[in-house]
Design a protein around this motif. Sequence first.
Motif, PDB file in Angstrom:
ATOM      1  N   ALA A 165       0.821  -1.474  -0.012  1.00 33.19           N
ATOM      2  CA  ALA A 165       0.031  -0.160   0.229  1.00 33.19           C
ATOM      3  C   ALA A 165       1.227   0.921  -0.042  1.00 33.19           C
ATOM      4  N   VAL A 166       0.108   2.547  -0.238  1.00 32.41           N
ATOM      5  CA  VAL A 166       1.041   3.586  -0.536  1.00 32.41           C
ATOM      6  C   VAL A 166       1.715   4.135   1.495  1.00 32.41           C
ATOM      7  N   ARG A 167       2.613   4.729   1.699  1.00 29.40           N
ATOM      8  CA  ARG A 167       3.038   4.683   2.584  1.00 29.40           C
ATOM      9  C   ARG A 167       3.665   5.562   2.646  1.00 29.40           C
ATOM     10  N   THR A 168       4.919   5.747   4.327  1.00 29.84           N
ATOM     11  CA  THR A 168       5.651   6.980   3.839  1.00 29.84           C
ATOM     12  C   THR A 168       6.829   6.474   4.815  1.00 29.84           C
ATOM     13  N   SER A 169       8.195   5.358   4.381  1.00 33.20           N
ATOM     14  CA  SER A 169       8.852   4.775   5.595  1.00 33.20           C
ATOM     15  C   SER A 169      10.123   5.858   5.670  1.00 33.20           C
ATOM     16  N   SER A 170      10.949   5.657   6.510  1.00 37.01           N
ATOM     17  CA  SER A 170      12.051   6.522   7.489  1.00 37.01           C
ATOM     18  C   SER A 170      13.001   4.963   7.355  1.00 37.01           C
ATOM     19  N   THR A 171      14.200   6.036   7.267  1.00 40.65           N
ATOM     20  CA  THR A 171      15.451   5.398   7.659  1.00 40.65           C
ATOM     21  C   THR A 171      15.980   5.770   8.305  1.00 40.65           C
ATOM     22  N   THR A 172      17.526   5.879   9.564  1.00 42.96           N
ATOM     23  CA  THR A 172      18.042   6.581   9.645  1.00 42.96           C
ATOM     24  C   THR A 172      19.130   5.076   9.864  1.00 42.96           C
ATOM     25  N   ASP A 173      20.414   5.653   9.045  1.00 46.00           N
ATOM     26  CA  ASP A 173      21.566   5.165   9.628  1.00 46.00           C
ATOM     27  C   ASP A 173      22.779   5.656  10.353  1.00 46.00           C
ATOM     28  N   TYR A 174      23.392   5.604  11.193  1.00 39.74           N
ATOM     29  CA  TYR A 174      24.518   5.937  12.079  1.00 39.74           C
ATOM     30  C   TYR A 174      25.838   4.863  11.928  1.00 39.74           C
ATOM     31  N   SER A 175      27.398   5.431  11.332  1.00 40.07           N
ATOM     32  CA  SER A 175      28.501   5.026  11.023  1.00 40.07           C
ATOM     33  C   SER A 175      29.462   5.759  12.157  1.00 40.07           C
ATOM     34  N   LEU A 176      30.265   4.008  12.536  1.00 35.20           N
ATOM     35  CA  LEU A 176      31.719   5.119  13.236  1.00 35.20           C
ATOM     36  C   LEU A 176      32.731   4.064  12.946  1.00 35.20           C
ATOM     37  N   HIS A 177      34.001   4.943  12.308  1.00 33.23           N
ATOM     38  CA  HIS A 177      34.609   4.330  11.376  1.00 33.23           C
ATOM     39  C   HIS A 177      36.226   4.653  12.286  1.00 33.23           C
ATOM     40  N   LEU A 178      37.442   3.941  12.814  1.00 36.92           N
ATOM     41  CA  LEU A 178      38.497   4.924  13.254  1.00 36.92           C
ATOM     42  C   LEU A 178      39.401   3.609  12.449  1.00 36.92           C
ATOM     43  N   THR A 179      40.406   4.014  12.225  1.00 35.07           N
ATOM     44  CA  THR A 179      41.308   2.843  11.000  1.00 35.07           C
ATOM     45  C   THR A 179      42.515   3.807  11.373  1.00 35.07           C
ATOM     46  N   TRP A 180      43.300   3.273  11.948  1.00 39.04           N
ATOM     47  CA  TRP A 180      44.691   3.247  12.299  1.00 39.04           C
ATOM     48  C   TRP A 180      45.721   2.689  11.428  1.00 39.04           C
ATOM     49  N   ARG A 181      46.889   3.704  11.054  1.00 33.29           N
ATOM     50  CA  ARG A 181      48.067   3.320   9.452  1.00 33.29           C
ATOM     51  C   ARG A 181      49.568   3.211  10.598  1.00 33.29           C
ATOM     52  N   HIS A 182      50.228   2.233  10.324  1.00 33.33           N
ATOM     53  CA  HIS A 182      51.607   2.457  10.771  1.00 33.33           C
ATOM     54  C   HIS A 182      52.890   2.053  10.352  1.00 33.33           C
TER      55      HIS A 182
END
Length: 675
Positions: free
Chosen positions: A263-280
């Motif tokens: 059926a016709v409707r309105t959806s909602s989505t929420t996306d969170y991301s956290l990314h940590l990188t260490w380069r040696h």
Amino acid sequence: MLPKPRALLVLIAGALSAAAAAQGRATAGESPFFEELPTVLSASRLPQVLHEAPGAVTILDRDFIRATGYRDVARLLRLVPGMQIGQERGHGQWVTYHGLGSDFPSEIQVLIDGRSVYAPSSFGGVDWSGLSLTVDEIERIEVVRGTNSNAFGANAFLGVINIITRHSQQDRGSRGQVNVGNHGIADLQAAWSGGDDDLGVRISAVQTRDNGFSGVHDSRHSQVLSLRSDYRVDARNELMLRAGYNKSERGLGYPDSIFDNNAVRTSSTTDYSLHLTWRHSVGEDEEWLASFYHNRESGIDHWLANGMGFQNVPLSRGTDSTRSNAEIQHRFTLAPQARVVWGLEARQDEADSPGLFAGGNPPKHKLYRAFSNLDWRLAPGWQLNLGALVEKNGAAATQFIPRAFVNWQASGTDTFRAGYSRAWQQRNLFEVYGDVRAYDPKGAPGALPIAWPYVPNPNLRIPHVDTVELGYLGRFPSIDATLDVRVFNERISDFVIRQRFPVSPLGQLALPLPTSQFTNLDSAVELRGIEYQLRTRPWRGGELLLSHTLIDRRMKQEEIRQRTSPHSASLTWLQKYPAGWTSTASLLRMGPLAGGYGYVPGCETTSKPYTTLDLRIARAFRLEGRKAEVALNGINLGSPHQEIADRSEQCLPAHVGKPVNPASSMVWMSLSIEL
């Protein structure tokens, strides 16, 4: 007759074409400097010059991305050979390599700075409209065309799309952009980058809004906030932090879907991301890399169904899922002619969706993998790439994923490659545990369901693919051109399909609607073909990019054959003119294609072949000393066409013979300026 905005764009394109041809004749014999081949990171996790990579790789760099003016990442991928992409609605992107995809394709691993954005939620795949990323912050996109599970695991079943963002210390300052056009297009974008020599910070924000296709309930309103920070601890150590947020509201459904099942409707989505990188960096030829990321995706999608004598039956596709991933990687020189990279990775996925898992949420999905790749120069002009990955994927048996490639540089401008690889595909949670039931809201507690459209299949086997390919990469300095050719044979075993459940899950009690289940196909699915890309600069300021794919689809089932188009092509022309003017025109051709599982008993729907035009005309200038650019952009110009159909809707008697969701031409003006 074309609407006025499209007619204007087509007329401008013709005028610019004539001007460019005249300019080309005037500068005949003058060829710009032939650039060296770029270095790629996504084929083996080792930095390799393009002709040394184990497989075919297409690169879309920052200048090219900006020249297209596209508002969505997925639109860019239409210009890559072998990619088969369609839209069922304005915000619904169906992105595959060589087709075959399910309703939510999961055959390609998609990365942002090494973080997988393949959704751990019920359906899997990638939510292309829900990425916590702005197009403006992309430095380049590397597309590995062909199986690459040896480097990135099960979801790299048929390829990898690696989106690499700019370092935060690049392009310091502020920039803003606004887009305004038909179909309610109203976008706002801003970015700021600053810091000092050791610490860089970039913050990007964008609001995207439009009304989607004409006659389809598919409006979207999304807000994205993205942060990248790079901190140089000392000469050998660097930290990178990325954080992203995306909140979207999107229109879904059709007003006359049977029993309001969509059926016709309105959806909602929420996306969170956290990314940590260490380069040696230990030295010039040795490096350690450690990373951790956490994603959370939440979606609200509820509506009421009516029919079969029942009213206001609650249905839901809402989900809440998380993914946590840790990885360590070590790259070093084994010998003067050999380099090695190895690493370990661990992941945990969780999903919560009572509407999709009526029998209870699936167990936590845990994944462990160890990988290694060897790059060995056997002799002058000969290079061997060997790789192996061992993966323990949930409750499935441990899988071994090998790859072997040999590259022969026959001359300074000609390279031939040949290779074999095997890959296993991670099944998404819904295909294994999906359990959808509908209950009469007025029924007594414990009453039987009135509909049971999906039942789980815990015995679903994991598909695997064996790929053999030959390739050629040639450079032609006299015409300033590069040609990349891939000849392939991809044989998939245990391919997953959606079929009618043989008996009612209620035993002798019949249900008014059929019940389905995901099962494995007994016979193999095989794709053979050739694809190539030619990139050339035939005149000063001009560049042409031609991509073409031909596929021989070898399988017994016609429904599966239709899920891969036998041919596709694109031709892009980029041109620079005096006084800061530029233009980009892309002609796109797609053969017949039926996207998704398309489970509708007695109904088959395949979208017809189509050709469409994307066009951008821009002028760069200075406004009170600040860099600025104004552009007129258009996509889907030309005759109306349908790309992907919702089969249950398209097969209703009222829509037979008439596309229910033709793609709309969209035209907008954009203005960007340094702030």
